[in-house]
Design a protein around this motif. Structure first.
Motif, PDB file in Angstrom:
ATOM      1  N   LEU A  73       0.829  -1.203   0.000  1.00 42.59           N
ATOM      2  CA  LEU A  73       0.000   0.000   0.000  1.00 42.59           C
ATOM      3  C   LEU A  73       0.865   1.256   0.000  1.00 42.59           C
ATOM      4  O   LEU A  73       0.558   2.242  -0.677  1.00 42.59           O
ATOM      5  CB  LEU A  73      -0.937  -0.008   1.209  1.00 42.59           C
ATOM      6  CG  LEU A  73      -2.008   1.086   1.260  1.00 42.59           C
ATOM      7  CD1 LEU A  73      -2.879   1.067   0.012  1.00 42.59           C
ATOM      8  CD2 LEU A  73      -2.866   0.931   2.509  1.00 42.59           C
ATOM      9  N   GLY A  74       1.972   1.225   0.731  1.00 40.53           N
ATOM     10  CA  GLY A  74       2.894   2.356   0.731  1.00 40.53           C
ATOM     11  C   GLY A  74       3.531   2.569  -0.632  1.00 40.53           C
ATOM     12  O   GLY A  74       3.767   3.707  -1.051  1.00 40.53           O
ATOM     13  N   THR A  75       3.813   1.477  -1.336  1.00 35.48           N
ATOM     14  CA  THR A  75       4.357   1.582  -2.692  1.00 35.48           C
ATOM     15  C   THR A  75       3.348   2.247  -3.617  1.00 35.48           C
ATOM     16  O   THR A  75       3.705   3.111  -4.426  1.00 35.48           O
ATOM     17  CB  THR A  75       4.727   0.188  -3.222  1.00 35.48           C
ATOM     18  OG1 THR A  75       5.774  -0.355  -2.406  1.00 35.48           O
ATOM     19  CG2 THR A  75       5.202   0.253  -4.666  1.00 35.48           C
ATOM     20  N   TRP A  76       2.086   1.857  -3.494  1.00 38.73           N
ATOM     21  CA  TRP A  76       1.053   2.495  -4.310  1.00 38.73           C
ATOM     22  C   TRP A  76       0.950   3.980  -3.992  1.00 38.73           C
ATOM     23  O   TRP A  76       0.825   4.805  -4.892  1.00 38.73           O
ATOM     24  CB  TRP A  76      -0.298   1.831  -4.056  1.00 38.73           C
ATOM     25  CG  TRP A  76      -0.409   0.441  -4.587  1.00 38.73           C
ATOM     26  CD1 TRP A  76       0.486  -0.214  -5.393  1.00 38.73           C
ATOM     27  CD2 TRP A  76      -1.473  -0.481  -4.346  1.00 38.73           C
ATOM     28  NE1 TRP A  76       0.049  -1.483  -5.665  1.00 38.73           N
ATOM     29  CE2 TRP A  76      -1.153  -1.675  -5.041  1.00 38.73           C
ATOM     30  CE3 TRP A  76      -2.646  -0.415  -3.612  1.00 38.73           C
ATOM     31  CZ2 TRP A  76      -1.984  -2.792  -5.018  1.00 38.73           C
ATOM     32  CZ3 TRP A  76      -3.483  -1.528  -3.585  1.00 38.73           C
ATOM     33  CH2 TRP A  76      -3.154  -2.701  -4.285  1.00 38.73           C
ATOM     34  N   GLU A  77       1.017   4.308  -2.716  1.00 36.54           N
ATOM     35  CA  GLU A  77       0.928   5.718  -2.324  1.00 36.54           C
ATOM     36  C   GLU A  77       2.063   6.526  -2.950  1.00 36.54           C
ATOM     37  O   GLU A  77       1.861   7.642  -3.430  1.00 36.54           O
ATOM     38  CB  GLU A  77       0.969   5.847  -0.804  1.00 36.54           C
ATOM     39  CG  GLU A  77       0.878   7.281  -0.310  1.00 36.54           C
ATOM     40  CD  GLU A  77       0.943   7.389   1.201  1.00 36.54           C
ATOM     41  OE1 GLU A  77       1.090   8.517   1.703  1.00 36.54           O
ATOM     42  OE2 GLU A  77       0.854   6.343   1.888  1.00 36.54           O
ATOM     43  N   GLY A  78       3.275   5.951  -2.937  1.00 34.71           N
ATOM     44  CA  GLY A  78       4.418   6.661  -3.483  1.00 34.71           C
ATOM     45  C   GLY A  78       4.429   6.726  -4.994  1.00 34.71           C
ATOM     46  O   GLY A  78       5.060   7.610  -5.584  1.00 34.71           O
ATOM     47  N   ALA A  79       3.730   5.796  -5.643  1.00 36.99           N
ATOM     48  CA  ALA A  79       3.777   5.706  -7.104  1.00 36.99           C
ATOM     49  C   ALA A  79       2.770   6.617  -7.797  1.00 36.99           C
ATOM     50  O   ALA A  79       2.904   6.889  -8.988  1.00 36.99           O
ATOM     51  CB  ALA A  79       3.545   4.265  -7.544  1.00 36.99           C
TER      52      ALA A  79
ATOM     53  N   GLN B 243       0.161  10.195  -7.879  1.00 35.38           N
ATOM     54  CA  GLN B 243      -0.093  11.535  -7.376  1.00 35.38           C
ATOM     55  C   GLN B 243      -1.178  11.460  -6.304  1.00 35.38           C
ATOM     56  O   GLN B 243      -1.942  10.500  -6.229  1.00 35.38           O
ATOM     57  CB  GLN B 243      -0.541  12.450  -8.522  1.00 35.38           C
ATOM     58  CG  GLN B 243       0.482  12.598  -9.641  1.00 35.38           C
ATOM     59  CD  GLN B 243       1.739  13.318  -9.177  1.00 35.38           C
ATOM     60  OE1 GLN B 243       1.672  14.182  -8.306  1.00 35.38           O
ATOM     61  NE2 GLN B 243       2.883  12.965  -9.749  1.00 35.38           N
ATOM     62  N   SER B 244      -1.262  12.479  -5.479  1.00 31.52           N
ATOM     63  CA  SER B 244      -2.181  12.439  -4.342  1.00 31.52           C
ATOM     64  C   SER B 244      -3.623  12.179  -4.768  1.00 31.52           C
ATOM     65  O   SER B 244      -4.353  11.427  -4.117  1.00 31.52           O
ATOM     66  CB  SER B 244      -2.103  13.753  -3.555  1.00 31.52           C
ATOM     67  OG  SER B 244      -2.416  14.855  -4.392  1.00 31.52           O
ATOM     68  N   THR B 245      -4.038  12.771  -5.885  1.00 25.97           N
ATOM     69  CA  THR B 245      -5.414  12.569  -6.345  1.00 25.97           C
ATOM     70  C   THR B 245      -5.654  11.120  -6.728  1.00 25.97           C
ATOM     71  O   THR B 245      -6.677  10.525  -6.374  1.00 25.97           O
ATOM     72  CB  THR B 245      -5.728  13.479  -7.543  1.00 25.97           C
ATOM     73  OG1 THR B 245      -5.537  14.839  -7.155  1.00 25.97           O
ATOM     74  CG2 THR B 245      -7.161  13.276  -8.019  1.00 25.97           C
ATOM     75  N   SER B 246      -4.686  10.516  -7.422  1.00 28.08           N
ATOM     76  CA  SER B 246      -4.825   9.120  -7.832  1.00 28.08           C
ATOM     77  C   SER B 246      -4.836   8.197  -6.622  1.00 28.08           C
ATOM     78  O   SER B 246      -5.595   7.222  -6.584  1.00 28.08           O
ATOM     79  CB  SER B 246      -3.693   8.733  -8.784  1.00 28.08           C
ATOM     80  OG  SER B 246      -3.755   9.492  -9.971  1.00 28.08           O
ATOM     81  N   TYR B 247      -3.987   8.494  -5.621  1.00 30.23           N
ATOM     82  CA  TYR B 247      -3.973   7.644  -4.436  1.00 30.23           C
ATOM     83  C   TYR B 247      -5.286   7.777  -3.665  1.00 30.23           C
ATOM     84  O   TYR B 247      -5.794   6.795  -3.125  1.00 30.23           O
ATOM     85  CB  TYR B 247      -2.796   7.983  -3.530  1.00 30.23           C
ATOM     86  CG  TYR B 247      -2.718   7.072  -2.322  1.00 30.23           C
ATOM     87  CD1 TYR B 247      -2.470   5.714  -2.479  1.00 30.23           C
ATOM     88  CD2 TYR B 247      -2.932   7.562  -1.031  1.00 30.23           C
ATOM     89  CE1 TYR B 247      -2.425   4.857  -1.381  1.00 30.23           C
ATOM     90  CE2 TYR B 247      -2.885   6.719   0.065  1.00 30.23           C
ATOM     91  CZ  TYR B 247      -2.633   5.368  -0.117  1.00 30.23           C
ATOM     92  OH  TYR B 247      -2.594   4.526   0.963  1.00 30.23           O
ATOM     93  N   THR B 248      -5.838   8.968  -3.638  1.00 26.70           N
ATOM     94  CA  THR B 248      -7.151   9.147  -3.013  1.00 26.70           C
ATOM     95  C   THR B 248      -8.189   8.270  -3.697  1.00 26.70           C
ATOM     96  O   THR B 248      -9.053   7.675  -3.037  1.00 26.70           O
ATOM     97  CB  THR B 248      -7.584  10.625  -3.084  1.00 26.70           C
ATOM     98  OG1 THR B 248      -6.636  11.419  -2.366  1.00 26.70           O
ATOM     99  CG2 THR B 248      -8.965  10.822  -2.480  1.00 26.70           C
TER     100      THR B 248
END
Length: 246
Positions: A50-56, A58-63
């Motif tokens: 999940l942290g990898t996804w967050e870092g990969a 942009q904030s909008t996409s992770y939201t």
């Protein structure tokens, strides 16, 4: 045969026999999973997926990913009725912290999402299990899935940080277990990979989530890379190269 050589040969045979009996960690599912023969289960190769996804993203996409994770569980997680909920916990974005950390309910939602995505070819992802009794508290606990991985498969020692082995993004921190502490069900079990300690705490805390699936998940056939833990075979090969045996 000289007595010293007899002892050396016996020692090597014992080491090799012990090594063969040890569990292996094998790359599977196209590199997305690590099969753990000791547990007959597959871990995600990325220990902080999940942290990898967050870092990969942009904030909008992770939201959007967080929203998808919440929606995959229908917006709620069912647990044992407790002081925080009546058995149905409503998920929000606040359950997701930074760097891949989550509270216990968001951890459950994360593995549910992996199931809906058939991640690495499995729809049976879960948070690791822990025997729910006070004898499970403390160091050198190997009856839980994370304890078995830490101490036996990866060769960790009490008071020391977890070796990474074939995994990526292993966090020297605290990981959730999916097991509730039944006598006080607003608590759940966790494992501290910084020190090898196991305990229970409030579900509100935000820790890391490492998913595990039963059996050998092998969605994409590939040559296996086997990680053998122990010094017997390595010692044998070193002696062989130096011409000390054989």
């Amino acid at each position: 045969m000289p007595h010293g050589k007899t002892l050396l040969t016996a020692s090597l045979l014992f080491s090799l026999t012990s090594l063969n009996a040890q569990a292996t960690l094998t790359t599977t599912a196209g590199g997305l999973g690590i099969y753990d023969s000791g547990l007959n289960a597959t871990w995600t190769q990325d220990a902080n997926l999940l942290g990898t996804w967050e870092g990969a993203y942009q904030s909008t996409s992770y939201t959007n990913i967080v929203t998808a994770i919440i929606n995959a569980s229908g917006g709620v997680i069912h647990d044992t009725p407790n002081a925080y909920d009546n058995g149905t916990y409503t998920l929000t974005a606040a359950d997701f912290g930074n760097g891949g950390t989550v509270d216990w309910w968001a951890g459950q939602a994360f593995v549910n999402y992996l199931d809906t995505q058939h991640y690495a070819g499995s729809s049976h992802w879960a948070l690791p299990t822990t025997p729910d009794n006070d004898a499970s508290i403390g160091y050198n606990q190997t009856s839980s899935q994370l304890g078995e991985l830490f101490y036996n498969e990866l060769g960790g020692t009490a008071g020391s940080s977890i070796p990474s082995g074939p995994f990526s993004n292993v966090q020297a921190s605290v990981y959730w277990s999916g097991t509730e502490y039944a006598s006080t069900p607003y608590y759940a079990w966790n494992f501290n990979t910084y020190s090898g300690n196991q305990n229970y705490t409030s579900k509100l805390n935000q820790f890391y989530a490492w998913a595990v699936s039963p059996g050998n998940v092998a969605a994409v056939p590939e040559p296996n890379i086997i990680w053998l833990f122990g010094t017997g075979l390595l010692g044998y090969l070193g002696l062989k190269r130096r011409g000390n045996i054989g």
